[in-house]
Design an enzyme around this catalytic site. Structure first.
Site, mmCIF file in Angstrom:
data_model
loop_
_atom_site.group_PDB
_atom_site.id
_atom_site.type_symbol
_atom_site.label_atom_id
_atom_site.label_comp_id
_atom_site.label_asym_id
_atom_site.label_seq_id
_atom_site.Cartn_x
_atom_site.Cartn_y
_atom_site.Cartn_z
ATOM 1 N N ILE A 649 -3.605 -3.315 -14.533
ATOM 2 C CA ILE A 649 -4.539 -3.905 -13.574
ATOM 3 C C ILE A 649 -5.918 -4.083 -14.208
ATOM 4 O O ILE A 649 -6.554 -5.137 -14.066
ATOM 5 C CB ILE A 649 -4.629 -3.025 -12.315
ATOM 6 C CG1 ILE A 649 -3.283 -3.011 -11.583
ATOM 7 C CG2 ILE A 649 -5.729 -3.533 -11.382
ATOM 8 C CD1 ILE A 649 -3.224 -2.072 -10.408
ATOM 9 N N THR A 730 -7.392 3.094 -12.143
ATOM 10 C CA THR A 730 -6.341 4.074 -12.414
ATOM 11 C C THR A 730 -5.682 4.486 -11.103
ATOM 12 O O THR A 730 -6.072 4.056 -10.022
ATOM 13 C CB THR A 730 -6.924 5.325 -13.090
ATOM 14 O OG1 THR A 730 -7.673 6.077 -12.127
ATOM 15 C CG2 THR A 730 -7.822 4.956 -14.269
ATOM 16 N N LYS A 754 -5.549 4.754 -4.487
ATOM 17 C CA LYS A 754 -5.381 5.246 -3.115
ATOM 18 C C LYS A 754 -5.648 6.737 -2.966
ATOM 19 O O LYS A 754 -5.649 7.248 -1.844
ATOM 20 C CB LYS A 754 -3.955 4.946 -2.648
ATOM 21 C CG LYS A 754 -3.639 3.471 -2.517
ATOM 22 C CD LYS A 754 -2.190 3.225 -2.136
ATOM 23 C CE LYS A 754 -1.270 3.307 -3.336
ATOM 24 N NZ LYS A 754 -1.474 2.204 -4.294
ATOM 25 N N GLU A 781 -10.458 -2.522 -0.749
ATOM 26 C CA GLU A 781 -9.526 -3.464 -0.125
ATOM 27 C C GLU A 781 -8.158 -3.438 -0.781
ATOM 28 O O GLU A 781 -7.119 -3.545 -0.119
ATOM 29 C CB GLU A 781 -10.114 -4.871 -0.204
ATOM 30 C CG GLU A 781 -9.285 -5.944 0.502
ATOM 31 C CD GLU A 781 -9.316 -5.817 2.008
ATOM 32 O OE1 GLU A 781 -8.292 -5.370 2.572
ATOM 33 O OE2 GLU A 781 -10.347 -6.146 2.613
ATOM 34 N N VAL A 784 -4.559 -1.204 -0.067
ATOM 35 C CA VAL A 784 -3.480 -1.543 0.861
ATOM 36 C C VAL A 784 -3.218 -3.041 0.751
ATOM 37 O O VAL A 784 -4.102 -3.850 1.012
ATOM 38 C CB VAL A 784 -3.848 -1.198 2.324
ATOM 39 C CG1 VAL A 784 -2.698 -1.572 3.271
ATOM 40 C CG2 VAL A 784 -4.194 0.275 2.464
ATOM 41 N N ALA A 786 -2.685 -4.895 -1.937
ATOM 42 C CA ALA A 786 -3.191 -5.542 -3.156
ATOM 43 C C ALA A 786 -4.320 -6.505 -2.798
ATOM 44 O O ALA A 786 -5.389 -6.086 -2.357
ATOM 45 C CB ALA A 786 -2.062 -6.239 -3.900
ATOM 46 N N GLU A 842 7.431 0.971 -10.794
ATOM 47 C CA GLU A 842 6.803 1.847 -11.771
ATOM 48 C C GLU A 842 7.826 2.131 -12.874
ATOM 49 O O GLU A 842 9.025 1.858 -12.707
ATOM 50 C CB GLU A 842 6.376 3.161 -11.099
ATOM 51 C CG GLU A 842 5.307 3.010 -10.036
ATOM 52 C CD GLU A 842 3.973 2.561 -10.630
ATOM 53 O OE1 GLU A 842 3.713 2.839 -11.829
ATOM 54 O OE2 GLU A 842 3.192 1.930 -9.894
ATOM 55 N N ASP A 853 4.061 6.208 -1.848
ATOM 56 C CA ASP A 853 3.026 5.173 -1.949
ATOM 57 C C ASP A 853 2.799 4.503 -0.603
ATOM 58 O O ASP A 853 1.654 4.247 -0.212
ATOM 59 C CB ASP A 853 3.451 4.140 -2.996
ATOM 60 C CG ASP A 853 2.389 3.088 -3.216
ATOM 61 O OD1 ASP A 853 1.315 3.435 -3.754
ATOM 62 O OD2 ASP A 853 2.613 1.922 -2.842
ATOM 63 N N LYS A 857 -0.620 4.473 2.074
ATOM 64 C CA LYS A 857 -1.201 3.298 2.724
ATOM 65 C C LYS A 857 -1.253 3.481 4.230
ATOM 66 O O LYS A 857 -2.207 3.055 4.893
ATOM 67 C CB LYS A 857 -0.401 2.059 2.355
ATOM 68 C CG LYS A 857 -0.467 1.715 0.873
ATOM 69 C CD LYS A 857 0.398 0.532 0.502
ATOM 70 C CE LYS A 857 0.331 0.234 -0.990
ATOM 71 N NZ LYS A 857 1.169 -0.909 -1.390
#
Length: 997
Positions: A649, A730, A754, A781, A784, A786, A842, A853, A857
């Site tokens: 990212i 990260t 997150k 933002e 949750v 992307a 992943e 994950d 969210k």
């Protein structure tokens, strides 16, 4: 000495033993006396000489020189001067030069004060009187140069001296290694033996970059510091001007100039020697020395212009400009007298082109003086007003007046016009292209002043005039420019006993005046409870002491509560003529400072509203200047960015920043500077911004070991960029734990991580409370959905008063892809393997299939909706079979996963039989204050059943959207969309900080 007993040609002061009587007796070659009587006699003797020297008027305008004392045989000084040692003779010459009333060089001066000063100095010397050398005639130089010589006088006394400047021994520079020439005594003094003590190496002096005026001040400073290098410095001045003259001039003009230059340098040597001996330079002495640079420059330039074929004369403005000292380091022009003298000068010296000296002038008593530091532009304005010039152009080394100091704000722009008032304010607050009083002479006659660059004649410069013309674009703003003053202290006098008491302010500033301090700014509360003012840091100690003495009784009685000093302050001033007629200027300024996390200590604004002045911490001054400058659209909104985690990212975000940087500068006035990139092992730092076209190569070749504390300090410690933001790309919990400290330091935080918002509830609430209470922003933002606007949509609903009932959605792009493709004859393990191969999962698919994950969210959305839930409060159905959770590697898991395909096939078959599909969803039930993550079945006409690829979908059921939920749908996974979401947050931050939207 008497008529019958003349003074000896060579004498020695030889005090007798302590038993000697108090009589003075002369004998050939020696003078003996008791020390007390000797001191008294010599002091009276020197006093008479000094007084006569100061009253002496060389006839016919003759130039005074070091040999004046011996040239005037009729002078009563002669008998005494012949017996003087050379240091005191030099001092006498200086007083005589200062007492000369002629306007010829070295110039007019009053000597009474100098005489007293010199007498005082000589008294101090005589108190420790030792054995001076009495030489008549002086030594003659046959060969030079001589740096150090040893003298032997009549076999009795020897010592080490430096030949005085201007004495008949000449100093000249020879090639490296040349032996010092011997000095031989004159025939009249055969017993004086002089020889070179040793050989020295003479090296070529490096060229100096000092301006002539600075070089002349340097001479004075060295001489009064008793630094012997003033002699070398004077030689450099001579060589510089002689070399320039030889480059520019020729023939008779060159000869005339060099002849005058030699005479002037000789006079300067003697004057500087006198300053050296006294260890002090009076203002008149300094003006005498410094003025020569102006004379030489004007004379040379006039000859150079005449050489090109244009008739030209030069004017010594000491013959024309008359000024009256009006205070410390300040003079007031006498325009009427100067006008009269100018008319006389023109009648005597008509010329088509006139080169006038700047900086120097005379008092009404014809004493040479200067317009003080940076006064050349002041003298240009004075002369321009006297001759009613059409325009005054000041040639300098910059293209004009900047909207801010370009050394502090790289985006500062040249202002095409300024009003007199704006220029006045800029001058006061330190704009170094103008003398603070330059505007005064020309305002009366509406004479424009143009600031232009001598090294860039194509630049039109800045015009200062009565009514500035409208400028194009952002230069027509109500705030024209910003200026700062550093190294100040704030003094606060406070107490309830001040209110309504007449004379309190007068007493405060009377005490300040008594110590000679300069008050830069004053601010007083309307309640009269306190008065604060700014003074230079170097003067605050004396101011504080004076106030404590003045208000000792009031402090003891409690009428005043304190006299407080706040050190290390700076002033920021916003200047603009249109501020008076534009509402909201102050609000905009303070908003910009608040958003840069800068605290204001004091405020001042006059009713004319030409400027708004604020006092800040000195360490915040540059950052405040850049923030205010950017906020008023005078420069780009600059963000100093630190990227943490150059992984998938982070790497994608850096590429997006690189591609859009030029567009953002051009279209949105935003300048994004990546100041650092850090991974877990290495980091790359830059003071001005990393070249994003080469960041990968630099991270390998120029990186240093990673240190998160140093990385953050590098970003926060750079005061040239007011707005700093850390972007955490990260998924690291330890990095997220630093967010609170970063926000507290005034660093904005943007992240797709997150861990902070789904971590312990108390830590999350503390983080959000700090963010709401400050102007520091925390954007997340991308945590949750992307790049989907999930958080912003939820906030919009809540802030407009809607009630959230339920939030339900497919929050995982990975699981969306898996269940969108888990149909027909395909097995579950095949679809997971395909998703892993395509990069949707992943490295270990269990991280996605565990549902953790999605649970994070859900917690983030629940907390945004006002629910106080911990992650452990969310029931999660894991898609990893119990038997495979203990697999030691992802490969082992993938190998064993097919054994569970039958179970998944059976669950899918049951759903399909009912006309439904399987979807892995997260649910926030706001009504029942709970959340969950589970595998649900939806009819095929349901929006959740119609997804494709890795799309996410979120449905908001609210009081307004109860029958038909508000749905947000789009790609919810992948580096491009996640990095895009982070990038969007960066631009949103820039908009909040003042960038146009």
């Amino acid at each position: 000495p008497t008529k019958d007993s003349p003074a000896p040609t060579h004498a020695r002061l030889a005090p007798r033993d302590s038993a000697s009587s108090s009589r003075v007796s002369w004998r050939r070659g020696a003078l003996t006396a008791s020390p007390p009587l000797l001191r008294s006699c010599l002091f009276l003797w020197f006093s008479q000489i000094l007084q006569q020297a100061s009253n002496h008027q060389p006839s016919n305008g003759a130039t005074v020189n070091p040999h004046w004392l011996s040239q005037h045989h009729s002078s009563p000084i002669r008998a005494r001067a012949t017996a003087l040692s050379h240091p005191y003779a030099s001092l006498l010459w200086a007083v005589a030069a200062a007492g000369n009333s002629s306007t010829q060089r070295p110039g007019p001066n009053s000597a009474s004060q100098q005489t007293r000063s010199c007498c005082s100095f000589l008294r101090g010397q005589l108190d420790s009187f030792s054995v001076p050398f009495f030489l008549d005639p002086p030594l003659s130089a046959v060969d030079g140069p001589l740096r150090t010589s040893r003298l032997s006088l009549a076999g009795h006394v020897s010592g080490c001296i430096n030949p005085p400047p201007g004495w008949p021994c000449r100093r000249k520079q020879g090639p490296a290694g040349q032996r010092l020439g011997a000095f031989i005594s004159s025939s009249r003094a055969p017993e004086v033996k002089v020889w070179a003590e040793k050989s020295v190496s003479v090296e070529q002096a490096e060229p100096t970059a000092d301006l002539p005026k600075d070089m002349m001040y340097n001479l004075v400073n060295k001489a009064q510091s008793r630094d012997d290098s003033y002699i070398t410095a004077l030689d450099e001045v001579f060589e510089k001007h002689m070399g320039t003259a030889k480059d520019l001039l020729a023939g008779e003009d060159l000869a005339r100039f060099l002849s005058q230059l030699h005479t002037d340098i000789s006079n300067l040597k003697a004057m500087l020697r006198a300053i050296y001996i006294a260890g002090h330079a009076t203002e008149s002495f300094s003006d005498f020395v410094v003025g020569y640079g102006e004379l030489w420059s004007a004379e040379m330039l006039s000859y150079a212009i005449k050489k090109s074929g244009t008739p030209c004369s030069w004017m010594d403005t000491r013959e024309v400009l008359v000024v009256n000292p009006s205070g410390s380091n300040q003079v007031d022009p006498d325009y009427l007298e100067s006008q009269k003298r100018l008319e006389k000068w023109f009648a005597r010296c008509p010329a088509e082109t006139i080169i006038a000296t700047g900086f120097i002038a005379s008092t009404p008593d014809n004493i040479p003086t200067t317009l003080k530091r940076d006064g050349s532009d002041f003298s240009a304005a004075i002369i321009g007003s006297i001759v009613k010039a059409r325009q005054v152009t000041i040639w300098t080394d910059v293209d004009g007046v900047f909207s801010a100091d370009p050394r502090k704000v790289s985006e500062a722009v040249i202002l095409s016009t300024l009003s007199y008032q704006e220029a006045w304010e800029m001058s006061y607050f330190g704009a170094n292209v103008l003398h603070p009083r330059t505007i005064i002479p020309v305002m009366k006659y509406n004479i424009p002043i143009v600031i232009r660059n001598i090294f860039n004649t194509s630049s039109p410069g800045t015009m200062i005039c009565q009514q500035p013309a409208n400028e194009n674009g952002d230069l027509d703003a109500c705030v024209k420019a910003f200026a700062t003053i550093d190294k100040l202290a704030l003094v606060n006098v406070e107490g309830t006993g001040m209110a309504g008491v007449p004379g309190t302010a007068s007493a405060i500033f009377g005490a300040v005046k008594d110590v000679g301090a300069n008050v830069v700014m004053i601010s007083q509360a309307s309640s009269e409870h306190s008065v604060c003012f700014a003074v230079p840091e170097k003067e605050v100690a004396s101011v504080s002491a004076a106030l404590h003495v003045r208000f000792r009784e009031a402090l003891a009685a409690g009428r005043l509560s304190k006299v407080e000093v706040i050190h290390n302050c700076s002033i920021l001033a916003a200047v603009g003529l249109r501020m008076a007629s534009t509402p909201g200027v102050s609000a905009t300024l303070f908003d910009a400072l608040a958003k840069a996390n800068i605290n204001v200590r004091a405020i001042a604004q006059g009713c004319s509203e030409y400027n708004i002045t604020v006092v800040l911490k000195e360490e915040d001054c540059v950052r405040a200047l850049r923030a205010a400058h950017a906020r008023f659209f005078l420069s780009k909104t600059t963000l100093a960015v630190g990227i943490i985690g150059p992984g998938l990212i982070g790497r994608t975000l850096l590429n997006q920043l690189k591609d859009q940087a030029a567009v953002l500068k051009e279209n949105m006035n935003i300048d994004l500077r990546v100041m650092g990139i850090t991974g877990s092992k290495t980091m790359l730092l830059s003071d001005i911004g990393i070249d994003l076209t080469q960041w990968k190569q630099k991270l390998q070749s120029e990186a240093e070991p990673a240190n998160l504390d140093k990385f953050v300090h590098h970003l926060s410690g750079n005061h040239f960029f007011p707005n700093r933001v850390l972007v955490d790309c990260t998924a690291d919990t330890s990095v997220a734990s630093h967010y609170y400290d970063w926000l507290k330091k005034g660093i904005h935080v943007i992240t797709p991580n997150k861990k902070a918002n789904s971590g312990p509830l108390d830590r999350y609430q503390k983080l959000r409370t700090l963010q709401r209470a400050s102007y520091t922003h925390y954007f997340y933002e991308a945590t949750v959905g992307a790049g989907l606007p999930i958080i912003s949509t939820l906030r919009g609903l809540l802030e407009t008063g809607d009630n959230i009932l339920c939030i339900e959605g497919i929050f995982s792009g990975t699981l969306s892809y898996i269940f969108n493709n888990f149909e027909g004859a395909r097995t579950f393990s095949d679809v997971v393997a395909e998703a892993k191969e395509a990069g949707y999962t992943e490295p270990d698919p269990r991280d996605d299939l565990s549902g953790t994950d999605v649970a994070r969210k859900v917690i983030i959305l629940a907390r945004e909706s006002g629910l106080r839930l911990e992650l452990s409060d969310i029931p999660v159905r894991s898609l990893v079979p119990e038997e495979l959770r203990s697999c030691t590697s992802a490969d082992e898991y993938m190998q064993k996963l097919p054994s569970f395909d039958q179970d998944w096939a059976r669950e899918r078959f049951d759903a399909e039989g009912a006309g439904e599909v399987l979807r892995y969803v997260g649910v926030v039930d706001v009504v029942n204050k709970k959340g969950q993550v589970e595998l649900r079945r939806y009819k095929r006409d349901h929006p959740f059943a119609q997804l494709s690829g890795s799309d996410n979908i979120i449905a908001f059921t609210t009081s307004r959207y109860k029958e038909q939920p508000l749905i947000v749908r789009g790609p919810g996974a992948g580096a491009e969309v996640t990095a895009g979401g982070v990038f969007s947050d960066i631009l949103r931050l820039a908009s909040y900080l003042g960038a146009p939207s």
